[in-house]
Design an enzyme around this catalytic site. Structure first.
Site, PDB file in Angstrom:
ATOM      1  N   TYR A 182      -1.168  -9.708  -2.549  1.00 17.01           N
ATOM      2  CA  TYR A 182      -0.025 -10.306  -1.852  1.00 17.01           C
ATOM      3  C   TYR A 182       0.568  -9.324  -0.848  1.00 17.01           C
ATOM      4  CZ  TYR A 182       4.610 -12.158  -0.925  1.00 17.01           C
ATOM      5  OH  TYR A 182       5.747 -12.611  -0.289  1.00 17.01           O
ATOM      6  N   SER A 212       7.193  -9.967   4.296  1.00 19.68           N
ATOM      7  CA  SER A 212       7.929  -9.588   3.098  1.00 19.68           C
ATOM      8  C   SER A 212       8.203  -8.096   3.164  1.00 19.68           C
ATOM      9  CB  SER A 212       7.109  -9.906   1.842  1.00 19.68           C
ATOM     10  OG  SER A 212       7.637  -9.272   0.692  1.00 19.68           O
TER      11      SER A 212
END
Length: 252
Positions: free
Chosen positions: A148, A135
Site C-alpha cells: 500500500y 497518503s
C-alpha cells in the site's frame, strides 16, 4: 458543460470530495461519480445539490475504462475537477497477504489512477484541478503495509511530475497525503491485520481533509497534508534516515 469526475465516490474521501465540490463550486454543472457499488452512488446522488451521473464501474476492468472513454467522447465535457480517490489497502506482512490482494492494490491504486487520468486529460479545462489521493504513507516505507505505501509513493511521484507537465495548460495537480482518516478504509484494511494504536489516535475527519485538499488545490499546491502531526512526519521523513524512523515506528 463543466463537470467534475470523482472516482471512489461510494464511500470515504471520494464521497466527501464529490459532496463538497457539488456544494462549493457553482461552475460545476454535473458531477460524474464512479465506484463499484451502484446503490451507494444512488444514495449519494440523492444527497447532492447538483445533477449527478452515475458510473457503477470496477476501474481495474478494461471494459469499465472503455465505458468511461465512450462517455467522455460522446459528451465532450469540460472537466474542471478530476478526483482520483479509488483505492484500498491491506495490513499485514507481504508473505502473508494473498497474491490477489497485493496485485489488486497495485491495479487499483496505481494502474486505474493512471488510466482514468489519461482518459480525462484531453477534456480538462484550462485552470482545471486534478487531485490524486496518495497518503502520508507515501513519505516513508511501511513494514506491515508495504505494498500500500509503495503504491502511494508512486501516486505522489506521478502527481508531482504530471503537475510539471501540465503547467503550460495552467492545470494544477495536487497529491493529497493525509494520515489516517476515519472512513471505511480501515474496515477493509483490518480484515488482514490491526492498525497500530498511534494511528488510531491521530485519525482525522474526512470532511476536514477534503476541505483542505480543495483549498490547497485552488491555491496551486502540489501536495496537501492535513494536520500538524502529519506535516511534522513529512518533514522528518525528508531530514532523518528512514532506517531510524522505521526503528522508532516499530517500537511504537
Amino acid at each position: 458543460m463543466k463537470i467534475a469526475v470523482v472516482t471512489g465516490a461510494s464511500s470515504g474521501m471520494g464521497r466527501e470530495m464529490a459532496r463538497q465540490i457539488g456544494d462549493r463550486f457553482a461552475a460545476v454543472r454535473e458531477v460524474w461519480v464512479i465506484a463499484r457499488r451502484e446503490e451507494r452512488l444512488q444514495e449519494l446522488a440523492r444527497e447532492m445539490t447538483v445533477p449527478v451521473r452515475i458510473f457503477p464501474l470496477d476501474l481495474t476492468q478494461e471494459s469499465a475504462l472503455k465505458t468511461l472513454e465512450q462517455a467522455l467522447r460522446e459528451q465532450k465535457p469540460q472537466v474542471v475537477f478530476l478526483v482520483n480517490a479509488s483505492g484500498y489497502g491491506k495490513i499485514g506482512p507481504v508473505e502473508r497477504l494473498s497474491l490477489e490482494d497485493e496485485t489488486g492494490m497495485v491495479a487499483l491504486n496505481c494502474q486505474a489512477l493512471c488510466a482514468v487520468t489519461r482518459l480525462v486529460l484531453p477534456y480538462m479545462a484550462r485552470h482545471g484541478r486534478i487531485l490524486q489521493f496518495a497518503s502520508a504513507a507515501a513519505f516513508l516505507p511501511q513494514p506491515g503495509f508495504a505494498v500500500y505505501a509503495a503504491t502511494k509513493a508512486f501516486v505522489l511521484s506521478y502527481s508531482r511530475a504530471l503537475n510539471s507537465e501540465l503547467k503550460q495548460r495552467d492545470i494544477c495537480v495536487t497529491a493529497v497525503c493525509p494520515g489516517p482518516v476515519r472512513t471505511e478504509f480501515f474496515d477493509i484494511a483490518e480484515t488482514t491485520g490491526t492498525i497500530p494504536l498511534y494511528k488510531r489516535l491521530v485519525m482525522a475527519k474526512p470532511e476536514k481533509v477534503a476541505a483542505l485538499a480543495l483549498r490547497d488545490s485552488m491555491m496551486g499546491k502540489t501536495v496537501s497534508v492535513y494536520g500538524l502531526l502529519m506535516k511534522a512526519f513529512e518533514l522528518l521523513s525528508k531530514i532523518l534516515p528512514h532506517g531510524l524512523l522505521l526503528a522508532v515506528m516499530e517500537q511504537l
